[in-house]
Design a protein around this motif. Structure first.
Motif, PDB file in Angstrom:
ATOM      1  N   SER A  45     128.241 -76.729  72.099  1.00 24.22           N
ATOM      2  CA  SER A  45     128.519 -75.972  73.323  1.00 24.22           C
ATOM      3  C   SER A  45     128.362 -76.848  74.564  1.00 24.22           C
ATOM      4  CB  SER A  45     127.604 -74.754  73.419  1.00 24.22           C
ATOM      5  OG  SER A  45     126.243 -75.133  73.531  1.00 24.22           O
ATOM      6  N   THR A  46     127.313 -77.675  74.613  1.00 26.11           N
ATOM      7  CA  THR A  46     127.108 -78.542  75.778  1.00 26.11           C
ATOM      8  C   THR A  46     128.231 -79.559  75.916  1.00 26.11           C
ATOM      9  OG1 THR A  46     124.703 -78.277  75.559  1.00 26.11           O
ATOM     10  CG2 THR A  46     125.496 -80.095  76.909  1.00 26.11           C
ATOM     11  N   ALA A  47     128.639 -80.164  74.800  1.00 25.39           N
ATOM     12  CA  ALA A  47     129.723 -81.150  74.839  1.00 25.39           C
ATOM     13  C   ALA A  47     131.033 -80.500  75.273  1.00 25.39           C
ATOM     14  CB  ALA A  47     129.880 -81.809  73.470  1.00 25.39           C
ATOM     15  N   ALA A  48     131.340 -79.330  74.716  1.00 25.67           N
ATOM     16  CA  ALA A  48     132.589 -78.644  75.071  1.00 25.67           C
ATOM     17  C   ALA A  48     132.592 -78.238  76.539  1.00 25.67           C
ATOM     18  CB  ALA A  48     132.786 -77.417  74.179  1.00 25.67           C
ATOM     19  N   GLU A  49     131.464 -77.739  77.022  1.00 24.56           N
ATOM     20  CA  GLU A  49     131.387 -77.329  78.430  1.00 24.56           C
ATOM     21  C   GLU A  49     131.514 -78.527  79.365  1.00 24.56           C
ATOM     22  OE1 GLU A  49     128.492 -73.627  77.212  1.00 24.56           O
ATOM     23  OE2 GLU A  49     127.681 -75.253  78.423  1.00 24.56           O
ATOM     24  N   LEU A  50     130.958 -79.667  78.960  1.00 18.25           N
ATOM     25  CA  LEU A  50     131.057 -80.865  79.805  1.00 18.25           C
ATOM     26  C   LEU A  50     132.498 -81.360  79.881  1.00 18.25           C
ATOM     27  CD1 LEU A  50     129.669 -83.047  81.486  1.00 18.25           C
ATOM     28  CD2 LEU A  50     129.227 -84.302  79.365  1.00 18.25           C
ATOM     29  N   GLU A 185     119.402 -74.484  78.449  1.00 20.86           N
ATOM     30  CA  GLU A 185     119.886 -73.113  78.275  1.00 20.86           C
ATOM     31  C   GLU A 185     120.425 -72.891  76.867  1.00 20.86           C
ATOM     32  OE1 GLU A 185     119.826 -70.397  80.340  1.00 20.86           O
ATOM     33  OE2 GLU A 185     118.442 -71.659  81.481  1.00 20.86           O
ATOM     34  N   ALA A 186     121.154 -73.879  76.329  1.00 19.73           N
ATOM     35  CA  ALA A 186     121.726 -73.725  74.993  1.00 19.73           C
ATOM     36  C   ALA A 186     120.640 -73.728  73.920  1.00 19.73           C
ATOM     37  CB  ALA A 186     122.732 -74.847  74.726  1.00 19.73           C
TER      38      ALA A 186
END
Length: 255
Positions: A45-50, A185-186
Motif C-alpha cells: 500500500s505504501t509503495a502504490a500510494e507513493l 498508518e499502514a
C-alpha cells in the motif's frame, strides 16, 4: 497491564505475569501469519500510494486549466471517513451485486478468498490515501525552482533524466515524510479491515492491530492484548527512527 494476567474486564486482583505475555506473542503460531499480512499490506500500500501520488502530484503541478477544480476532486477520497470508505468498497467488491463485477462482466468473489480479499483492502486504502500523498509531494514540487529544470533541459537532459536527477533528489525530504506517515498508518491499520472483511475470510486479512483487538476485547485477554499494543508502538517507533535517520544522512550529504 501487560505484566499481569488480566483475563476479565471486571476490577480485581490479577496475578503478576512478568514478561510471559510478551513471550507468548512470539511463541503463538497464529501471530506470524498476522504479522505477514501486516508487512505485506504496509509495503504494497505504501509503495502504490507513493508511485500513484507522485504521478498525481506531477499532473497537478503541470500548467492545467481549472487547476483548483482538479485539486478539489483529488482530495475528495481522502476527505471521506475511513469507515465510509470501507463500506463503499465492501459494496463495490460484493460478488453478487457489486459494481466491480458489473463493470468487468465477471462473477468473482473479490472478498471470498484470503489473498484476494487482502489485496482488495489494499486497493481501498490506496484509493483513499493517494490524494494526501499527492498533496505532500505537490508541496515539495512547488519549492523546486523552475530554473533548475530549465538548466537540465538546456544541458540536453531528457524529461525522464531531469525527473530522476533533478526532481527526485530535491523531493527526498517530502518523500521521507510521506514514507514515515504512511508506513506508520499502514502498519497499524484497523478500521478499514474491520469494516470491509472483519478479518476474514479464514483470518486472511487480519493485521496486527486487528489481532490485538480480537485478543483484548473478544477473548478478553487484556494483558496479552496490552503486550501486543506495546509491541506495535515499539515497531512503529523503530520504523520512524529508521526513516528519520535516512533523511538526516541525506541532509548531511547535502541533498
Amino acid at each position: 497491564m501487560s505484566f499481569y494476567k488480566v483475563d476479565s474486564a471486571m476490577p480485581g486482583s490479577y496475578p503478576f505475569a512478568g514478561l510471559s505475555n510478551y513471550a507468548k506473542v512470539f511463541s503463538d503460531p497464529s501471530f506470524y501469519p498476522v504479522l505477514g499480512h501486516t508487512a505485506y499490506f504496509t509495503v504494497v500500500s505504501t509503495a502504490a500510494e507513493l508511485v500513484l501520488g507522485m504521478g498525481v502530484a506531477l499532473l497537478l503541478n503541470a500548467p492545467l486549466r481549472f487547476k483548483w477544480l482538479w485539486r478539489s476532486l483529488v482530495v475528495l477520497p481522502w476527505a471521506l471517513p475511513t469507515i465510509v470508505n470501507g463500506a463503499l468498497w465492501r459494496w463495490i467488491d460484493n460478488g453478487q451485486y457489486g459494481v466491480l463485477n458489473q463493470l468487468l462482466g465477471t462473477e468473482i468473489q473479490w472478498l471470498g478468498s484470503p489473498f484476494l480479499a487482502l489485496n482488495m483492502v489494499i486497493v481501498a486504502d490506496v484509493w483513499k490515501n493517494t490524494s494526501i500523498v499527492a498533496f505532500f509531494l505537490l508541496a515539495g514540487l512547488q519549492t523546486i525552482p523552475n530554473e533548475l529544470r530549465e538548466a537540465a533541459v538546456v544541458d540536453g537532459a531528457s524529461t525522464w533524466r531531469t525527473f530522476w536527477q533533478v526532481v527526485v533528489p530535491l523531493l527526498k525530504p517530502s518523500i521521507a515524510v510521506v514514507l514515515v506517515l504512511r508506513t506508520i498508518e499502514a502498519f497499524k491499520v484497523f478500521d478499514i479491515v474491520y469494516v470491509m472483511t472483519g478479518g476474514g475470510p479464514a483470518s486472511g486479512t487480519q493485521t496486527v492491530a486487528f489481532y490485538t483487538y480480537l485478543q483484548a476485547f473478544s477473548n478478553q485477554l487484556f494483558g496479552y492484548g496490552a503486550a501486543l499494543a506495546y509491541l506495535i508502538v515499539i515497531a512503529v517507533g523503530a520504523l520512524a527512527m529508521f526513516y528519520l535517520r535516512v533523511l538526516r544522512q541525506n541532509q548531511m550529504a547535502g541533498v
